[in-house]
Design an enzyme around this catalytic site. Structure first.
Site, PDB file in Angstrom:
ATOM      1  N   GLU A  69      -2.907  -5.971  -2.812  1.00 13.98           N
ATOM      2  CA  GLU A  69      -2.503  -7.381  -2.800  1.00 13.98           C
ATOM      3  C   GLU A  69      -1.398  -7.680  -3.813  1.00 13.98           C
ATOM      4  OE1 GLU A  69      -4.616 -11.751  -3.507  1.00 13.98           O
ATOM      5  OE2 GLU A  69      -5.860  -9.981  -3.191  1.00 13.98           O
ATOM      6  N   ASP A  70      -1.468  -7.046  -5.000  1.00 16.18           N
ATOM      7  CA  ASP A  70      -0.600  -7.462  -6.108  1.00 16.18           C
ATOM      8  C   ASP A  70       0.431  -6.432  -6.558  1.00 16.18           C
ATOM      9  OD1 ASP A  70      -1.945  -9.879  -6.194  1.00 16.18           O
ATOM     10  OD2 ASP A  70      -3.383  -9.205  -7.703  1.00 16.18           O
TER      11      ASP A  70
END
Length: 713
Positions: free
Chosen positions: A79-80
């Site tokens: 996600e990051d």
């Protein structure tokens, strides 16, 4: 500010139960995660990597398998950071990558509002849970660490996250039996939502603890001595209700703090189930039990796998005692629920293991959520349905064959029917509880045997939505009605368009499949059925669509029939068109009446009697008016309203209702009021087949001696 955790703490906890090879893989996951998150920091302070490590440490405290620990360390990588799911597959295998993908949010997709984004991410998480239940274990640990570090957020954001935690995540932890996490989530959520109330209650508990200490120690010693006499090895612990539990009890039962603290709670841990029942006998011989307060969750476990004996006793000094009796294994399941069955065991590789009873129940719950997800209209509907399903209080009822069905408190026979099978729910017409016929809205009680009576032509009633309590029943009823509406709208749309096309000397059957696809595409619809449904629901006017079709096909020979067709034939109404044709409540049209149709964007086609006073208002919109008539063959029933002037005397209403019932006619509604000292005016809405049937009923009622006057409203 929270103290940053270290990799040493995680490794130390993991080394207590995992072998050297597993620990080495966890170290490798940390190095990969630290590199991926390099340069990222948290609002709480420190490098970002310490958050996933803290999540992994929570799971290590529950002794989860190595794949769960590794996935927790990597749960924010996709996600990051620039790394992808394929990168994780390459380094740590497909199982870990699938878990990480399940925990990962949907990303930067555009949503209309934050609620929709939350709901859609929740839907994704549930779908991932169906593949691997460890997804939710990591998500719960992730939420727990976020709640522990919530103090750095703005107050409004703290309240929003706390509300979501109390609304969704704590109930899910309860549903999966993970009480250790549930209790901490609830207390942290309570603290963020109501900081002043939390502080006051915390202070009061600390103050009361000192006063109660001597009593608790004395009762504990008495219980231990009694069990020694019975030669039952056991440990007795006085337990304290957590703050959120106290707060809810004070609020729901409207009790003061002192009233709740009058109850002393103890837990007795023994070795075997047999010793649980022997211990129960011992404590009942020591202190007198309170009637109707005994619960056997060993013979009939809770839906989340929880097992224990619960009893309430008259203790010394006039105090009440609550006692829970369970084995060490039951205690482990009580604390960690389904997580207890993902704990590392010798010989288990990559989380593979035989399914336990707790896991079977959890998978059944997830399967139930998938059914709800498939029938939900959108993510927000799905989220609301799941909230409904997260009930802490349950009842246990039996099928006629003796199978146990678990339902939320307040569930009805309709909820029971859908819990057994969706098709049984759809076909329900009546119910027997312990051989007694009861209404379908009757709340069920534990221990009862439920027998559902089915009908071949039966189908869900929209009125059921007013009393069902389970998410599955609610979603399946809505799904059925939605599909029924779509089918009825399609059929009505075809009738309306066929009639409208006649105005342009065109036949519906002259539109080939290719032409229909071109028309749907030109009108920016996915397919032809969508166009018919739009017309049937009143969202598009059939006349305007017919003109668009005519203009689009101008000059196309295959769209024009070989002979003219009449445009004057009115639309025939059979009364079986379903939910897209509504018969107006203002005038209650029935077969035999002269009628007119009105296209409404809210209700589809609304049928009025020609002489209805509301028709005058809608005649100002001729484009929405439609000529309609009744089909010759009628099999449905319709509502009609009659008004009677009746002499005032005892039992007058019952006399009239009885006469109507003798004619095998159902009464839908009744209203009665005094006209003067001599007469009352009664209005009945009754179900009839047509004007002839209504006339017969009115003739019968006219002959009743107390009836002075009768007329159709």
């Amino acid at each position: 500010m929270p103290t940053p955790c270290s990799i040493d703490g995680l490794i130390r906890k993991a080394s207590l139960y995992l072998n050297d090879e597993c620990v080495s893989r966890i170290k490798a996951a940390f190095e990969f995660g630290a590199q991926a998150h390099q340069g990222q920091t948290r609002k709480a302070g420190g490098d970002y990597i310490w958050h996933p490590v803290a999540v992994a440490e929570i799971l290590a405290e529950m002794q989860l398998d190595q794949e769960s620990i590794i996935a927790a360390i990597l749960h924010d990588v996709v996600e990051d950071t620039p790394y992808t799911k394929e990168d994780i597959i390459e380094r740590f295998g497909e199982n870990v990558a699938e878990i990480v993908d399940g925990v990962t949010k949907l990303g930067k997709l555009a949503f209309e509002n934050p609620q929709e984004a939350q709901a859609e991410n929740f839907r994704k998480m549930i779908l991932a849970m169906a593949r691997d239940i460890r997804v939710i274990l990591i998500k719960l640990a992730d939420r727990l660490h976020n709640m522990r570090t919530l103090g750095v957020m703005r107050p409004d954001k703290q309240r929003r996250i706390a509300h979501e935690t109390l609304d969704i995540y704590a109930p899910i932890a309860a549903r999966l039996g993970i009480n250790a996490i549930r209790i901490e989530l609830e207390d942290l959520g309570f603290k963020a939502m109501h900081p002043l109330r939390f502080a006051v209650l915390e202070s009061a508990v600390k103050k009361a603890r000192g006063n109660r200490k001597e009593v608790i120690e004395q009762i504990t010693e008495t219980l231990e001595n009694r069990l020694k006499q019975e030669k039952i090895p056991a440990r007795v612990v006085g337990r304290e209700k957590h703050l959120y539990s106290l707060y809810k009890k004070m609020k729901n039962k409207r009790q003061s703090f002192s009233e709740i603290l009058d109850i002393f709670a103890f837990r007795i841990i023994v070795n075997t189930a047999d010793e649980c029942y022997r211990t129960l006998g011992a404590v009942h011989s020591l202190y007198k039990p309170l009637p109707y307060r005994f619960k056997d969750y060993i013979a009939i476990p809770k839906s989340n796998g929880y097992q224990s004996l619960h009893t309430a006793l008259f203790g010394p000094y006039g105090v009440h005692l609550e006692v829970q009796i369970r084995t060490e294994t039951m205690q482990e399941v009580s604390e960690h629920g389904i997580a207890a069955h993902w704990q590392y065991k010798d010989g288990r590789q990559n989380g593979e293991h035989a399914l336990s009873a707790v896991e079977v129940r959890a998978q059944e719950w997830v399967k139930n959520l998938l059914e709800i997800q498939q029938s939900a209209g959108n993510s927000l509907d799905f989220l609301e349905n799941v909230k409904i399903d997260l009930f802490p209080d349950v009842i246990y009822v039996f099928t006629p064959k003796g199978d146990i069905i678990t339902l939320p408190k307040g569930a009805t026979p309709v909820d029971f029917a859908y819990a057994v099978h969706t098709n049984i729910g759809h076909a329900t017409v009546a119910c027997r509880i312990d051989k007694q016929l009861v209404p379908l809205r009757t709340p069920l009680e534990s221990g009862k045997t439920i027998h559902i009576i089915k009908g071949k032509e039966a189908q869900p009633n929209p009125a059921w939505l007013n009393f069902v309590t389970t998410a599955k029943a609610r979603s399946q009823i809505r799904h059925f009605l939605k599909n029924q509406t779509a089918g009825a709208a399609n059929s009505l749309g075809k009738k309306l368009l066929t009639k409208a096309l006649r105005t342009y000397n065109m036949a519906y059957d002259g539109l080939t499949e290719l032409i229909r696809l071109e028309i749907a595409d030109a009108l920016k619809l996915q397919n032809w059925d969508d166009l018919l449904a739009e017309i049937g629901l009143g969202n598009r006017m059939a006349g305007l669509v017919a003109k668009q079709i005519h203009d689009l096909l101008l000059g196309a020979d295959d769209a024009v029939p070989s002979k003219p067709v009449s445009a004057d034939a009115p639309l025939a109404i059979s009364g079986t068109e379903g939910m897209v044709i509504h018969f107006a409540n203002c005038c209650h049209p029935i077969p035999g009446d002269s009628i007119v149709g009105f296209i409404s964007t809210e209700k589809g086609l609304v049928i009025h009697r020609n002489e209805c006073h509301n028709v005058k208002k809608i005649k100002n919109q001729p484009e929405k008016m439609l000529d309609v008539n009744w089909e010759k063959e009628q099999h449905a029933t319709y509502l009609a309203e009659i008004q009677l002037e009746v002499k005032n005397q005892r039992g007058a209403l019952a006399t009239i209702a009885n006469e109507i019932a003798k004619n095998k006619t159902d009464i839908e509604r009744v209203r009665s009021e005094d006209k003067d000292k001599t007469y009352s005016v009664m209005n009945f809405v009754i179900a009839v087949h047509d004007r002839t049937h209504l006339a017969q009923i009115m003739r019968v009622l006219k002959r009743v001696p107390i009836v002075e006057k009768i007329q159709r409203v």
